[in-house]
Design a protein around this motif. Structure first.
Motif, PDB file in Angstrom:
ATOM      1  N   GLU A   1       3.033  20.880  32.957  1.00  0.00           N
ATOM      2  CA  GLU A   1       1.724  21.219  32.392  1.00  0.00           C
ATOM      3  C   GLU A   1       0.648  20.625  33.292  1.00  0.00           C
ATOM      4  N   SER A   2       0.183  21.420  34.225  1.00  0.00           N
ATOM      5  CA  SER A   2      -0.711  20.937  35.280  1.00  0.00           C
ATOM      6  C   SER A   2      -2.053  20.438  34.743  1.00  0.00           C
TER       7      SER A   2
ATOM      8  N   PRO B   1      -2.974  23.887  43.064  1.00  0.00           N
ATOM      9  CA  PRO B   1      -2.195  23.918  41.816  1.00  0.00           C
ATOM     10  C   PRO B   1      -1.017  22.942  41.891  1.00  0.00           C
ATOM     11  N   ILE B   2      -0.661  22.406  40.719  1.00  0.00           N
ATOM     12  CA  ILE B   2       0.450  21.453  40.656  1.00  0.00           C
ATOM     13  C   ILE B   2       1.544  22.034  39.766  1.00  0.00           C
ATOM     14  N   ASP B   3       2.692  22.352  40.366  1.00  0.00           N
ATOM     15  CA  ASP B   3       3.872  22.788  39.626  1.00  0.00           C
ATOM     16  C   ASP B   3       5.099  22.489  40.487  1.00  0.00           C
ATOM     17  N   ILE B   4       6.263  22.912  40.023  1.00  0.00           N
ATOM     18  CA  ILE B   4       7.498  22.590  40.748  1.00  0.00           C
ATOM     19  C   ILE B   4       7.472  23.159  42.169  1.00  0.00           C
TER      20      ILE B   4
ATOM     21  N   THR C   1      -6.342  14.513  33.145  1.00  0.00           N
ATOM     22  CA  THR C   1      -6.382  13.407  32.190  1.00  0.00           C
ATOM     23  C   THR C   1      -5.735  12.147  32.746  1.00  0.00           C
ATOM     24  N   LEU C   2      -4.646  12.312  33.489  1.00  0.00           N
ATOM     25  CA  LEU C   2      -3.825  11.169  33.886  1.00  0.00           C
ATOM     26  C   LEU C   2      -4.068  10.671  35.303  1.00  0.00           C
ATOM     27  N   MET C   3      -4.685  11.482  36.155  1.00  0.00           N
ATOM     28  CA  MET C   3      -4.728  11.159  37.576  1.00  0.00           C
ATOM     29  C   MET C   3      -5.455   9.855  37.882  1.00  0.00           C
ATOM     30  N   ASN C   4      -6.363   9.444  37.012  1.00  0.00           N
ATOM     31  CA  ASN C   4      -7.085   8.189  37.251  1.00  0.00           C
ATOM     32  C   ASN C   4      -6.138   6.993  37.225  1.00  0.00           C
ATOM     33  N   ASP C   5      -5.068   7.081  36.437  1.00  0.00           N
ATOM     34  CA  ASP C   5      -4.100   5.986  36.314  1.00  0.00           C
ATOM     35  C   ASP C   5      -2.777   6.292  37.008  1.00  0.00           C
TER      36      ASP C   5
ATOM     37  N   VAL D   1       7.193  11.381  32.862  1.00  0.00           N
ATOM     38  CA  VAL D   1       5.771  11.525  33.233  1.00  0.00           C
ATOM     39  C   VAL D   1       5.618  12.514  34.386  1.00  0.00           C
ATOM     40  N   ILE D   2       6.450  12.381  35.412  1.00  0.00           N
ATOM     41  CA  ILE D   2       6.362  13.298  36.555  1.00  0.00           C
ATOM     42  C   ILE D   2       6.711  14.725  36.119  1.00  0.00           C
ATOM     43  N   GLY D   3       7.754  14.860  35.314  1.00  0.00           N
ATOM     44  CA  GLY D   3       8.130  16.184  34.836  1.00  0.00           C
ATOM     45  C   GLY D   3       7.039  16.827  33.999  1.00  0.00           C
ATOM     46  N   ALA D   4       6.360  16.039  33.155  1.00  0.00           N
ATOM     47  CA  ALA D   4       5.296  16.578  32.305  1.00  0.00           C
ATOM     48  C   ALA D   4       4.123  17.088  33.135  1.00  0.00           C
TER      49      ALA D   4
END
Length: 408
Positions: A41-42, A78-81, A47-51, A34-37
């Motif tokens: 793919e930022s 931005p969210i990436d490595i 979609t997921l941040m609510n949970d 999940v963290i890697g995904a």
């Protein structure tokens, strides 16, 4: 096991036996996935941040990374490595998670992010399992403590379990167009079948005004003692259950289930309720009562006469009734006899907590909830005796939380 407990002091009881020697529920591979995904793919963050929260992760390094990702999302960054590594470096936590090399490994093991939402749901289940174990373990510890009140312990366990579940339940955000189309479809269906949109009370003038009790509504039915609140509530419960076969539940804190059913028998058969309760009917009257009340034999009415029921206990039973029996209307008789189950000394605050809880429950279950309530003596001091919202006893929150207030 029992012998071992007797040989130990209460503060020395070994609670580890209750874990059965097992590791806490976890899914390390899915945590990494999940963290890697999200870093790969930022766009998934929206979609997921609510949970997406630290509580989902068992591995401490993943908790730290999750916190950094949420921090970036909050700042609209931005969210990436690279950005996650930089944020961890700013917080002196990059080495704690294994450095940039570990972050790179998290993304390199991801072949596809197609099932990331399903993976997140599994993490939620594992997290809930860990919380249940924690709550129950604390409950066991308190149960062995002679200084703890067992009823307070029981209420605390219920509250903690309820809170744990709420943390994983989130209402979806919907577009206006979606809700608009749904309302149009429901309106057409109601119009074509010539029925009320809500649960009908059987009182024609009242149903014409309300169009039936609507989903998610909290209805307060108030009056002074002896003004007929319970009798009216019984008649309201009978109509949808007998004539529409709509499952209805009654939580009777004041009367026993025998007294509630006696009122129903009296309403249906038009015989004296006092004679029914006191078993003063003749044999012929009993036979006629049985014949007249045959609709009660198939009416989907469920009665719970638990005295002094707590809000948490009522919530649990209500959810079960809705899930297993399809209940569409709940009646509580009456609100001031309930307790919140929390350590609240002020009675007005406790009633406010109960009314908020009932309103939240109605919205969660999407059914109307009718709560009976007492009025203060102030109404008797006025010449016209006409009740007002300010007469609601012990709380001003009732009029705020309720969607409808009716007076006897």
């Amino acid at each position: 096991m029992e012998k071992n407990y007797k040989n130990k002091k209460k503060e020395e009881v070994d609670l580890s036996i209750f874990t059965f020697g097992k590791l806490a529920p976890q899914a390390r591979d899915l945590e990494n996935a999940v963290i890697g995904a999200i870093m790969l793919e930022s766009h998934l963050s929206d979609t997921l941040m609510n949970d997406f929260s630290e509580d989902l992760f068992y591995v401490e390094s993943n908790q730290i990374i999750c916190k950094a990702i949420r921090s970036l999302y909050k700042d609209n960054s931005p969210i990436d490595i690279l950005t996650v590594a930089q944020r961890l470096r700013e917080q002196d936590e990059l080495e704690l998670v294994g450095g940039s090399y570990h972050l790179a490994n998290l993304t390199s093991t991801i072949s596809s992010a197609a099932n990331v939402e399903y993976h997140l749901r599994i993490l939620q289940q594992q997290s809930l399992k860990r919380k249940v174990i924690q709550v129950c373990t604390n409950g066991v510890k308190k149960a062995f403590d002679e200084t703890e009140d067992i009823f307070d312990t029981y209420a605390a366990i219920q509250q903690d379990l309820d809170s744990s579940l709420k943390e994983l339940m989130h209402y979806d955000v919907k577009m206006v167009a979606t809700v608009h189309e749904q309302l149009i479809r429901e309106s057409i269906k109601v119009s074509e079948h010539g029925i009320k949109s809500g649960v009908e009370s059987g009182l024609r003038m009242l149903d014409n005004v309300t169009n039936g009790f609507q989903k998610s509504d909290l209805i307060i039915l108030a009056g002074r003692p002896g003004m007929g609140k319970s009798a009216l509530a019984v008649s309201i419960a009978l109509h949808p259950s007998i004539y529409r076969k709509i499952p209805t539940a009654i939580f009777s804190l004041e009367m026993s289930n025998e007294q509630v059913v006696a009122r129903m028998q009296s309403y249906v058969s038009e015989q004296n309720v006092s004679k029914i309760v006191k078993k003063q009917l003749t044999k012929d009257e009993v036979l006629r009562l049985k014949e007249d009340c045959y609709p009660l034999e198939t009416a989907p009415i469920y009665i719970d006469d638990t005295p002094n029921i707590s809000l948490l206990e009522l919530k649990g039973k209500a959810r079960k009734l809705v899930k297993e029996n399809g209940v569409k209307l709940i009646i509580v008789d009456y609100l001031q006899l309930m307790r919140s189950g929390l350590n609240i000394q002020n009675r007005e605050q406790e009633i406010a907590e109960i009314s908020r809880g009932l309103k939240g429950l109605a919205k969660e279950l999407e059914i109307p909830i009718m709560a009976l309530a007492q009025l203060s003596r102030a109404v008797e001091t006025r010449s016209d005796k006409k009740p007002m919202l300010s007469d609601l006893r012990e709380s001003g929150s009732l009029e705020q939380d309720a969607d409808m207030v009716m007076f006897c």
